[in-house]
Structure formats: C-alpha cells, structure tokens
Design a protein around this motif. Structure first.
Motif, short mmCIF file in Angstrom:
data_model
loop_
_atom_site.label_atom_id
_atom_site.label_comp_id
_atom_site.label_asym_id
_atom_site.label_seq_id
_atom_site.Cartn_x
_atom_site.Cartn_y
_atom_site.Cartn_z
N ALA A 156 37.37 27.28 38.39
CA ALA A 156 37.26 28.73 37.96
C ALA A 156 36.76 29.80 38.95
O ALA A 156 37.52 30.89 39.23
CB ALA A 156 36.48 28.96 36.64
N THR A 201 39.54 29.83 41.75
CA THR A 201 40.66 30.59 41.21
C THR A 201 40.60 32.11 41.14
O THR A 201 41.37 32.87 41.54
CB THR A 201 41.12 30.22 40.07
OG1 THR A 201 41.54 28.73 39.98
CG2 THR A 201 42.49 30.96 39.39
N SER A 202 39.29 32.60 40.68
CA SER A 202 39.08 34.01 40.60
C SER A 202 38.90 34.56 42.01
O SER A 202 39.12 35.70 42.16
CB SER A 202 37.50 34.10 39.73
OG SER A 202 36.38 33.68 40.38
N THR A 203 38.49 33.77 42.91
CA THR A 203 38.21 34.38 44.40
C THR A 203 39.54 34.45 45.05
O THR A 203 39.85 35.47 45.63
CB THR A 203 37.22 33.45 45.38
OG1 THR A 203 35.80 33.23 44.28
CG2 THR A 203 37.14 33.95 46.42
N LYS A 213 42.34 35.07 43.47
CA LYS A 213 42.78 36.04 42.67
C LYS A 213 42.76 37.38 43.47
O LYS A 213 43.49 38.54 43.36
CB LYS A 213 42.72 36.12 41.28
CG LYS A 213 43.20 35.35 40.36
CD LYS A 213 43.06 35.45 38.76
CE LYS A 213 43.75 34.43 37.97
NZ LYS A 213 43.35 34.83 36.59
N LYS A 214 41.39 37.69 43.85
CA LYS A 214 40.75 38.95 44.50
C LYS A 214 41.60 38.96 45.80
O LYS A 214 41.38 39.95 46.48
CB LYS A 214 39.32 38.83 44.82
CG LYS A 214 38.72 38.81 43.19
CD LYS A 214 37.26 38.64 43.37
CE LYS A 214 36.44 38.48 42.09
NZ LYS A 214 34.97 38.38 42.51
#
Length: 90
Positions: free
Chosen positions: A30, A33-35, A37-38
């Motif tokens: 997670a 993935t979130s990094t 996405k940024k």
C-alpha cells in the motif's frame, strides 16, 4: 512464489505470526502504491527502485484485422533492480 508463500517466508524469517506478516506485506504494498500514485519514486538501497514512467499516446495495430487504432497515454509502473539484488541473483 505467490503471496501466501511470501507471507509464510516473512513470518518464519522475522519470527512473527502469519497474520502479522500478512499485515506487514499489505502495508508495504500500500505504501509503495500510494507513493507511485503521487508520481514519486520508491528507492530501497541494495534492492531496487520502483518508479512511474509516462507513456505517450501512440498508434497501434489490431493484430487480427491490421486496422490502426489509437492507444491512449498512460502512466506505467516499473522496477529496476539494485546492485545488491543483481549480485545475489547472479
């Protein structure tokens, strides 16, 4: 190796329960993935780097009919292995 086998290996090596190893693996995925996405890179020294590549729009061909079609621009995740991982594999 699939995800459940990886969880078993993490649990064994880190001396933790499979439930905690599963939570740790899910948290790692997670966070990566979130990094990504940024639009930022994730660098793990000695292991490798996860990064996002921007792919431009392009014209492709339908292999069945040969007709031209437009492929939309997109962001594509990628991984490049670090020196330590390359040396461990070879």
């Amino acid at each position: 190796m699939n995800k459940s086998e990886l969880i078993d290996a993490i649990a064994k090596d880190a001396d933790m329960t499979k439930a905690n190893a599963g939570k740790a693996l899910d948290a790692l995925m997670a966070a990566i993935t979130s990094t990504l996405k940024k639009g930022e890179d994730v660098s793990l020294v000695g292991f490798g780097t996860f990064k996002v590549s921007k792919r431009a729009a392009r014209t492709g061909r339908n292999p069945k009919t040969g007709a031209a079609l437009q492929i939309a621009a997109c962001n594509s995740p990628g991984f490049s292995a670090g020196k330590g991982l390359k040396e461990a594999v070879n």
